[in-house]
Design an enzyme around this catalytic site. Structure first.
Site, PDB file in Angstrom:
ATOM      1  N   CYS A  87       1.361  -1.147   0.295  1.00  0.00           N
ATOM      2  CA  CYS A  87       0.497   0.044   0.318  1.00  0.00           C
ATOM      3  C   CYS A  87       0.664   1.029  -0.013  1.00  0.00           C
ATOM      4  CB  CYS A  87      -1.023   0.031   1.076  1.00  0.00           C
ATOM      5  SG  CYS A  87      -2.219   1.060   1.139  1.00  0.00           S
ATOM      6  N   HIS A 192      -3.786  -4.603  -0.709  1.00  0.00           N
ATOM      7  CA  HIS A 192      -3.558  -5.457   0.881  1.00  0.00           C
ATOM      8  C   HIS A 192      -3.632  -7.529   0.273  1.00  0.00           C
ATOM      9  CE1 HIS A 192      -3.270  -2.171   3.163  1.00  0.00           C
ATOM     10  NE2 HIS A 192      -4.742  -1.349   2.851  1.00  0.00           N
ATOM     11  N   GLU A 194      -3.004  -9.053   2.956  1.00  0.00           N
ATOM     12  CA  GLU A 194      -3.459 -10.123   4.018  1.00  0.00           C
ATOM     13  C   GLU A 194      -4.833 -10.045   3.859  1.00  0.00           C
ATOM     14  OE1 GLU A 194      -3.122  -5.052   5.356  1.00  0.00           O
ATOM     15  OE2 GLU A 194      -2.152  -7.007   3.505  1.00  0.00           O
TER      16      GLU A 194
END
Length: 212
Positions: A87, A192, A194
């Site tokens: 990011c 992202h 995750e």
């Protein structure tokens, strides 16, 4: 094998830590730690730089943690340690960020971070939600990943990469928006991983086993 997720007070790292630790177990990727200790950053085999918020604030925080900053730069620039920016952590790899004011980046990948300006006025900024990857260049990070796989984005600015060879993937959001960059031992993801379910976890595992 030690992977250090660098904590420079850029946001909540809990979900990233858990995702990296999970994939490290699955791919035999060694130990993963979140750290603000420059000595740990210096001896880590791989480095991850996350980032949430505005480019100038993240750049200021990173450079303000001088021990961490210097250890990271030496590890990447001099010792060639594999590096992943996530990011705003990816955006910080740029030459300059133009959010609020012109702010120098790390200069590891030439280009500018600029506001997203979709050609379709119905598309809102920030660019938030799922979008399909378009892979521009083969890379070890894309093992098991194909164009059309989708990832989760939350951002208002994107990386306009100077050298097309260093833009590894993009998405379409009223025009091309850079999704993955890379050169040498460095890669970056605008999304992202995750939060990107199986696709993001696969790419985390690929980073943990990447041998550039």
């Amino acid at each position: 094998m030690l992977t250090a997720i660098i904590d420079y007070e850029s946001g909540n790292l809990h979900s990233a830590e858990k995702a990296f630790q999970r994939m490290a177990r699955e791919v035999d990727g060694g130990e993963v730690v979140v750290t603000s200790d420059a000595d740990v950053v210096a001896r880590a085999d791989r480095l991850v730089l996350p980032g949430d918020g505005a480019f100038p604030a993240c750049a200021e925080e990173l450079r303000g943690h001088r021990g961490i900053y210097e250890a990271m730069v030496e590890a990447v620039e001099q010792n060639g340690r594999p590096f992943l920016g996530i990011c705003v952590g990816m955006q910080l790899m740029a030459t300059t960020g133009h959010e609020y004011r012109d702010t120098p980046g790390l200069g590891w990948v030439q280009g500018d971070v600029v506001k997203i300006t979709p050609s379709d006025s119905s598309l809102k900024v920030p660019h938030m939600g799922w979008n399909n990857l378009v892979i521009d260049h083969d890379h070890a990070m894309f093992d098991g990943i194909t164009s059309g796989d989708h990832c989760y984005f939350v951002h208002s600015y994107h990386f306009r990469v100077k050298d097309p060879a260093e833009r590894l993937a993009h998405v379409d959001y009223g025009g091309d928006v850079t999704a993955v960059i890379g050169r040498d031992t460095m890669v970056g993801m605008q999304f992202h991983p995750e939060k990107s379910q199986d696709v993001g976890l696969r790419m985390i595992g690929n980073f943990l086993t990447w041998a550039p």
